[in-house]
Design an enzyme around this catalytic site. Structure first.
Site, PDB file in Angstrom:
ATOM      1  N   TRP A 103      45.406  42.572  36.433  1.00  0.00           N
ATOM      2  CA  TRP A 103      44.996  43.945  36.771  1.00  0.00           C
ATOM      3  C   TRP A 103      46.164  44.916  36.625  1.00  0.00           C
ATOM      4  O   TRP A 103      46.001  46.028  36.132  1.00  0.00           O
ATOM      5  CB  TRP A 103      44.403  44.030  38.190  1.00  0.00           C
ATOM      6  N   ASP A 173      47.276  49.842  43.677  1.00  0.00           N
ATOM      7  CA  ASP A 173      45.933  49.271  43.548  1.00  0.00           C
ATOM      8  C   ASP A 173      45.803  48.246  44.673  1.00  0.00           C
ATOM      9  O   ASP A 173      46.482  47.227  44.672  1.00  0.00           O
ATOM     10  CB  ASP A 173      45.800  48.605  42.174  1.00  0.00           C
ATOM     11  N   LYS A 197      35.515  43.875  47.289  1.00  0.00           N
ATOM     12  CA  LYS A 197      36.193  42.704  47.830  1.00  0.00           C
ATOM     13  C   LYS A 197      36.298  42.779  49.357  1.00  0.00           C
ATOM     14  O   LYS A 197      35.781  41.920  50.047  1.00  0.00           O
ATOM     15  CB  LYS A 197      37.567  42.537  47.183  1.00  0.00           C
TER      16      LYS A 197
END
Ligand code: PLP
Length: 362
Positions: A103, A173, A197
């Site tokens: 990511w 992030d 999540k």
């Protein structure tokens, strides 16, 4: 009785049962309106209350000051990868990024399409099995910002201390560990997280931006890309993902009712200890894949002695009611994802299952 499994899916992920029950209860007639929140106008008083509560709960739970705006937007965390450089990477400036895999790497790629990027640190040479130490991170003093990924969902690493970036705005992030532990959020000029999540269902991304960063958004961007648009309208500039925000609000209430982030962190600590204990006790059978100091509390990644055993464990676990233990297709192995909504009981039971599996197959 509905049969519920222990769901270790990496995202979308398990949600608190209490939250799902409230959703079910309120689904057809939302608080006496005679309609579902799914069918309500986003301009209705009911939805305005949902939206403003979600914002104030997010601030309360994370202890954010009045100098932060909390936004609920669509497009997933991945859209933020481009929005951040579009808004904050000004002409002649450089953005610093730490590359901790998947990511983080994607965020870097997007920024490189938009402007100048400096790789401030990287664990690529270690196959992303660790978080670079603060001493191994360097960045231009006048960088536009520094971007990190607090938890690396696929590789199974997590920051436990953060680089001190001084005057350079730190952007993170936090998709896979937001609200999983007590943090000094004021360190971050901005952070964001896809909700699926730790915060709720997919379809909404939480973005928190400090006012001083918001003030320096680039002028001339398309309306929907400029962060100031949604910030000025409390995320109601256009139609928001109403159902997802509603569930995020319920999840934040659930976090608060459990005693907030300190209490949530304590449960998460016990959960990860239940699994890492296996790595410590039987290192030849449950081989941890990352450096000890960089271990993720959210996604525990493991290898067994061979792939056949890994397949067998995943299949037998499923039979026993433990779902979603397969490692990401890019790395293989086993991944035990334990976000906030995974109860301690789930972690303890899966650890017991794994220990018995070793006895039978070790
Ligand atoms: C899941 C994940 C993403 C991707 O989120 P989307 O909402 O699917 O775009 C980004 N970053 C991290 C750290 C993630 O875990």
């Amino acid at each position: 009785m509905t049969k519920r499994v222990f769901n270790f899916n990496p995202g979308p992920a398990t949600l608190p049962l209490e939250v799902l029950e409230t959703v079910k209860e309120e689904l057809l007639d939302y608080r006496g309106t005679g309609m579902s929140i799914l069918e309500s106008s986003h301009r209705s008083p009911e939805y305005e209350e949902v939206n403003s509560s979600a914002i104030s709960l997010a601030k309360e739970v994370m202890g954010l000051g009045d100098n932060y705006k909390v936004l609920f937007v669509g497009g997933g965390a991945s859209t933020q990868f481009a929005y951040i450089p579009l808004n904050f990477l000004h002409e002649g400036k450089t953005a610093a990024y730490v590359d901790t895999g998947t990511w983080a790497t994607k965020a870097i790629k997007e920024a490189q399409n938009i402007g100048e990027v400096h790789i401030a640190g990287s664990s690529k040479n270690a196959d992303y099995t660790l978080i670079p130490k603060p001493a191994d991170i360097d960045f231009p003093e006048d960088a536009a910002y520094m971007h990190i990924t607090t938890n690396n969902t696929i590789k199974g690493t997590q920051y436990h201390t953060f680089p001190d970036t001084g005057e350079v705005p730190l952007i993170s992030d936090m998709s896979s560990d937001i609200c999983s532990r007590q943090l000094d959020f004021s360190k971050f000029a901005m952070f964001y997280a896809g909700a699926q999540k730790n915060l709720g269902p997919s379809g909404v991304t939480l973005v928190a931006i400090r006012d001083d960063l918001l003030e320096i958004c680039k002028d001339g961007l398309p309306t929907m890309i400029d962060y100031r648009t949604q910030a000025a309208k409390d995320s109601l500039f256009n139609t928001p993902p109403v159902f997802a925000v509603y569930i995020v609000k319920l999840v934040l209430e659930w976090i608060r009712s459990r005693g907030g982030l300190t209490a949530v962190e304590e449960v998460n600590r016990r959960k990860k200890e239940a699994i890492y204990r296996l790595v410590e006790t039987y290192p030849e059978f449950f081989r941890g894949t990352v450096e000890k100091e960089s271990r993720s509390w959210m996604n525990v990644t493991l290898r067994l002695p061979n792939e056949d055993l890994e397949k067998k464990l995943i299949a037998e676990a499923k039979e026993a009611g433990f779902v979603g233990l397969k490692g990401h297709r890019s790395v293989g192995g086993i991944r035990v994802s334990m976000y906030n909504a995974m109860p301690l009981e789930g972690a303890e039971k899966v650890a017991e299952f794994m220990e018995n599996f070793r006895k039978a197959n070790g």
